[in-house]
Design an enzyme around this catalytic site. Structure first.
Site, short mmCIF file in Angstrom:
data_model
loop_
_atom_site.label_atom_id
_atom_site.label_comp_id
_atom_site.label_asym_id
_atom_site.label_seq_id
_atom_site.Cartn_x
_atom_site.Cartn_y
_atom_site.Cartn_z
N ASP A 532 0.86 -1.18 0.00
CA ASP A 532 0.00 0.00 0.00
C ASP A 532 0.89 1.23 0.00
O ASP A 532 2.05 1.17 0.45
CB ASP A 532 -0.92 0.02 1.22
N GLU A 534 0.99 5.64 0.70
CA GLU A 534 0.38 6.90 1.12
C GLU A 534 1.00 7.98 0.25
O GLU A 534 2.21 7.94 -0.04
CB GLU A 534 0.62 7.19 2.60
N HIS A 583 -3.76 10.63 6.21
CA HIS A 583 -2.75 9.65 6.61
C HIS A 583 -2.01 10.04 7.90
O HIS A 583 -1.33 9.20 8.50
CB HIS A 583 -1.73 9.42 5.49
N HIS A 673 -4.81 3.73 7.32
CA HIS A 673 -4.22 4.88 6.63
C HIS A 673 -2.74 5.05 6.95
O HIS A 673 -2.20 6.15 6.86
CB HIS A 673 -5.00 6.16 6.90
N ASP A 678 -2.30 -0.76 6.39
CA ASP A 678 -3.25 -1.13 5.34
C ASP A 678 -2.79 -2.36 4.57
O ASP A 678 -3.62 -3.19 4.15
CB ASP A 678 -3.45 0.04 4.38
#
Length: 718
Positions: A532, A534, A583, A673, A678
C-alpha cells in the site's frame, strides 16, 4: 452490477414486453377486420380508446409494483442470503445474517443463523482437537527455532530450484543488502525471504556445481558428504559456504529434493590472516638490515684478531646499536602479533557485578574460600570471561593447597576512559613473589592454533595489563588487572538482541517447482507481496508523489510479519493539509528520508517473483508505473486487486471499501491509513477471500484474472 440497476432494467423490460404484446394484438386484429368493421372501429375508437390505454398503464403500474416487491422482499434478499451464507461457511464463521425480506426468508435466515451457531461450535471442537494433535509438532518446531536462532552460523534450506524454505536471523544479517538497515541497525526489506530464490543473493554457479557433484555421487551410489566453497558478496563480505543435500524418497530411489547451506563470515579471518602475513613479511624485511650489520661486525672482529682498539670499539658499538634495533623491532612485532591474536580471540561483554557473582560462587563451591568483593553497577567489561574465571579460580586453588583458608578479596573499579581495574588480594596470607609470577605464566588455555597461553597472555590478548603488587622484596599480597570496559555496551547489546527468535521456515515449498506457469498455480500456493502507498494526493499524473510505502510477504497462506517494508519517502514537494488529515504523516518527518529513486528499486527487489496485491490496485500501480523509467525498474509482476476480488464474491453488497470488507470478514483494522497497516489488513483480506473464490470455482491465478475482468470496478483508472 448493483441490485437497484438490475431492478430498473428488469422493470423496463417488463413494460416494453407488455406494450409490445398490446401493440402486436392491436395490429393483428386490425388487419383481420373487414372494411365495414374497420369503419365501425374507427367511429367508436375515439370514445373507448382512453379506457384500454388507462387500463394498460394501470396494469403496467401494478406489474411494476409487484416486480419491485418481488425484488425487494425475495430476489435481492435471496442473493444477499446466498453470499452471506457462503461467507459464513468459507471465511467468517462468526458472521450472522441480518433478517430481511419476506417472512419466509426471515424464517430461512433464522434457520441459517442457527445452523451457523452449530457449525461454529463444531468447528471450534475440531480446531481444539487439531490443536491438541499438533502440540507435539509445534513443540518440535519451537525447539528447531531455538536451536537455529542460537547457531553462530547462518543457515539456509532451499528446494531443488533454489527457493528458500528456511533461514535464521544470522543468515538474514549476513546476506542483507546495503542500505537495508534502519537507524538501529535492524535489517529491513532484505533480499532473504521465504519463497525467494537463493540465487538472488548468492552466486548461482558454485551452488549449481556443488549440486551436480552431489547428484553425481548419488547416481553412483557413493556416500554423500557436504561440499564447501568460498563466495564473495556484493557487499565485499567473504563467506565460507557448506552445502549438504536433502534427500527424498525411499532408500532404493532417493533423489535430492533440496539442500542446506551453512554460511560463515570469513571476512575478518581473511583480513586477519592478511595482517599476519604482512607482519611476518615486515618483520623479515626490517630484521634483515640489523642482522646484516651484526654479522658484518662479528665477521670483522673474528677475521682480524689484531684490530686496534678504536676499530674494535666501533664494531662493538655497531653490534650494540643493531642488537638494540633488532630488540625494538621484535618487541613491536610481538605487540602487533598480540593485537592480531586479540582480533581473533573470542571476547564478550560481561557486567562487572555478574562476573563477581560467578567468581564468588565458583571459588566458594570448589575450594570453600569466602570471597569478599565489590563492583560498580552497570559497568560492562570486555573480556574472555571463561579464561578469567578459570585463572582466578586456579589461584584460589593454589592458596587452598598451601593450607590457606583466608578470605579472598576481589574489587572492580571503573577508571573511566574505557578502562577498569580488577584487584585480586589475599591480605591475610603471605605468598612468595615468584610463586605468583609462576601462576600468571603457567599454561591456562590454548588458542585456535593449539598454542598454550598463560593468564598473562590472555590478559594481553584482550588489551589488558597485569601488575603484581609486593609488600616486600619477596612477598606479594595482591594482583591488579587492567581491563577494557564500556559503559555504552548495554545499549549496543540491547539494540542488537533480536526481539524474538527470528527463524522462518515453510517446508511446503519443497513441493513447488519455481515460478513457471504462474497463472496455473493455485491461489493458495502463490507467493504474494501485499503493499500500500500513502501519497501527497490523488492525482499521480499531475505531480502527486508517494510519501510512504508498506509491504508484507505472504507465502503458502502465511503472512510473514518478519518480512516487511515500512519506509517513509521524501517527496521533495509540499504535502497538502487535506492529505495530512487522512494519513496523519507530519511533513517534517519526511525531510531527510530516502527519495523514491532510492526506495523503489529496493521494493522492486523485495517483490521479485511474487504476485503484487493491493486494494484498489490501479491507484497504487499508477504511482509506481510513472516512476519506473526514472528509477530504472519495471514492475512486470502479476497484480491482483482485493477490491475486484470482493466485488466478484459479494456482487450484491453495497460497498467494497477496505473498511467494509474487513468488517464483513470480521477482521480488526490496526494502523488504518498507514502504508504497512493497510498492507497487513489487505493481506488478511486476501487470505479470507481465497476460500470464497475457490467456492465459486476460482482456483488459479488465471481464474482470478478472468473473474476480475468482468467486475464493473475493473474500468477504474487514475
Amino acid at each position: 452490477m448493483k441490485p437497484a440497476l438490475k431492478y430498473w432494467i428488469f422493470l423496463l423490460a417488463i413494460v416494453n414486453l407488455i406494450f409490445g404484446v398490446i401493440m402486436a394484438s392491436v395490429v393483428g386484429s386490425w388487419f383481420n377486420l373487414s372494411d365495414f368493421e374497420r369503419e365501425f372501429v374507427h367511429d367508436i375508437a375515439g370514445k373507448i380508446l382512453p379506457f384500454p390505454v388507462l387500463g394498460a398503464f394501470i396494469l403496467v403500474g401494478a406489474i411494476g409494483a409487484l416486480v419491485s416487491l418481488l425484488f425487494k422482499y425475495y430476489i435481492i434478499p435471496i442473493l444477499q442470503l446466498a453470499e452471506e451464507t457462503q461467507l459464513i461457511t468459507q471465511a467468517n464463521p462468526e458472521h450472522r445474517i441480518e433478517p430481511r425480506g419476506a417472512r419466509e426468508l426471515v424464517y430461512l435466515t433464522e434457520v441459517i443463523n442457527a445452523s451457523a451457531e452449530a457449525f461454529a461450535r463444531l468447528k471450534t471442537e475440531v480446531e481444539e482437537k487439531i490443536s491438541a494433535a499438533r502440540a507435539d509438532l509445534e513443540e518440535e518446531r519451537r525447539r528447531l527455532a531455538a536451536l537455529m536462532s542460537e547457531l553462530p552460523a547462518g543457515v539456509l534450506v532451499c528446494n531443488r530450484d533454489g527457493q528458500i524454505l528456511l533461514y535464521n536471523d544470522q543468515a538474514h544479517k549476513l546476506l542483507q543488502s546495503p542500505g537495508t538497515q534502519d537507524p538501529d541497525g535492524e535489517a529491513v526489506g532484505g533480499l532473504v525471504g521465504l519463497g525467494r530464490s537463493v540465487f538472488g543473493v548468492l552466486n548461482r554457479d558454485p551452488i549449481v556445481h556443488a549440486l551436480e557433484l552431489l547428484q553425481g555421487a548419488l547416481d553412483q551410489g557413493q556416500e554423500l558428504s557436504s561440499s564447501a566453497f568460498m563466495m564473495t558478496l556484493e557487499t565485499g563480505r567473504c563467506l565460507r559456504v557448506n552445502m549438504a543435500p536433502v534427500l527424498a524418497g525411499r532408500p532404493e530411489g532417493r533423489e535430492i529434493s533440496g539442500f542446506v547451506l551453512t554460511l560463515e563470515d570469513m571476512t575478518r579471518q581473511i583480513a586477519s590472516d592478511t595482517r599476519r602475513d604482512m607482519l611476518i613479511q615486515a618483520l623479515t624485511d626490517n630484521v634483515q638490515p640489523a642482522l646484516g650489520e651484526i654479522r658484518r661486525a662479528i665477521t670483522t672482529i673474528l677475521g682480524d684478531p689484531q684490530l686496534n682498539p678504536e676499530q674494535l670499539r666501533e664494531n662493538r658499538v655497531t653490534i650494540d646499536r643493531a642488537s638494540r634495533e633488532l630488540q625494538r623491532q621484535l618487541a613491536e612485532a610481538r605487540e602487533s602479533y598480540a593485537r592480531h591474536l586479540h582480533d581473533l580471540s573470542k571476547v564478550e561483554y560481561v557486567l562487572a557485578e555478574n562476573l563477581l557473582d560467578i567468581l564468588r560462587k565458583n571459588i566458594g563451591e570448589r575450594f570453600g574460600i569466602a570471597v569478599r568483593g565489590e563492583a560498580p553497577r552497570g559497568l560492562w567489561l570486555r573480556l574472555d570471561s571463561y579464561s578469567l574465571v578459570q585463572a582466578v579460580s586456579h589461584l584460589a586453588g593454589l592458596l587452598r593447597s598451601h593450607g590457606s583458608r583466608s578470605a579472598f578479596g576481589i574489587r572492580i573499579e571503573d577508571r573511566g576512559a574505557g578502562r577498569a581495574i580488577m584487584t585480586i588480594g589475599w591480605p591475610e596470607a603471605c605468598l612468595d613473589h615468584g610463586f605468583i609470577r609462576d601462576w600468571v605464566r603457567s599454561p591456562l588455555v590454548t588458542d585456535a592454533q593449539g598454542k598454550l597461553l598463560s593468564f598473562s597472555d590472555v590478559v594481553r590478548r584482550h588489551g589488558g595489563e597485569l601488575v603484581i603488587e609486593a609488600t616486600a622484596a619477596q612477598s606479594c599480597h595482591e594482583v591488579r588487572i587492567d581491563l577494557p570496559a564500556d559503559q555504552r555496551a548495554h545499549s549496543r547489546i540491547s539494540a542488537s538482541t533480536p526481539r524474538s527468535r527470528p527463524i522462518y521456515y515453510e517446508f511446503d515449498l519443497f513441493q513447488q517447482r519455481g515460478t513457471q506457469e504462474l497463472g496455473r498455480q493455485p491461489l493458495r500456493k502463490l507467493t504474494y507481496v501485499v503493499f500500500d502507498t500513502e501519497t501527497t494526493g490523488l492525482r499521480p499524473a499531475e505531480g502527486d508523489e508517494i510519501i510512504q510505502i508498506g509491504a508484507v510477504r505472504v507465502v503458502n497462506g502465511r503472512i510473514l510479519t518478519g518480512e516487511t517494508i515500512d519506509q517513509l519517502i521524501d517527496p521533495r514537494r509540499p504535502v497538502p493539509p487535506d492529505s495530512v488529515k487522512i494519513h496523519g504523516i507530519d511533513p517534517e518527518l519526511l525531510h531527510g528520508q530516502p527519495t523514491i529513486e532510492q526506495v523503489l528499486p529496493l521494493f522492486h527487489r523485495f517483490a521479485e517473483g511474487a504476485v503484487l496485491v493491493a486494494h484498489n490496485a490501479a491507484f497504487d500501480m499508477r504511482f509506481l508505473q510513472l516512476k519506473e523509467k526514472r528509477c530504472g525498474v519495471r514492475f512486470d509482476n502479476p497484480v491482483l486487486d482485493t477490491l475486484l476480488l470482493s466485488s466478484v464474491i459479494h456482487a450484491h453488497q453495497e460497498g467494497h471499501s477496505l473498511d467494509q470488507i474487513a468488517r464483513l470478514l470480521n477482521l480488526t483494522i490496526v494502523g488504518r491509513h498507514t502504508a504497512l497497516g493497510d498492507a497487513l489488513v489487505t493481506a488478511e483480506v486476501l487470505l479470507k477471500l481465497i476460500p470464497l473464490l475457490e467456492a465459486r470455482g476460482i482456483h488459479t491465478l488465471e481464474d482470478a484474472f478472468e473473474a476480475c475482468i468482468k467486475s464493473p470496478y475493473a474500468k477504474m483508472s487514475f
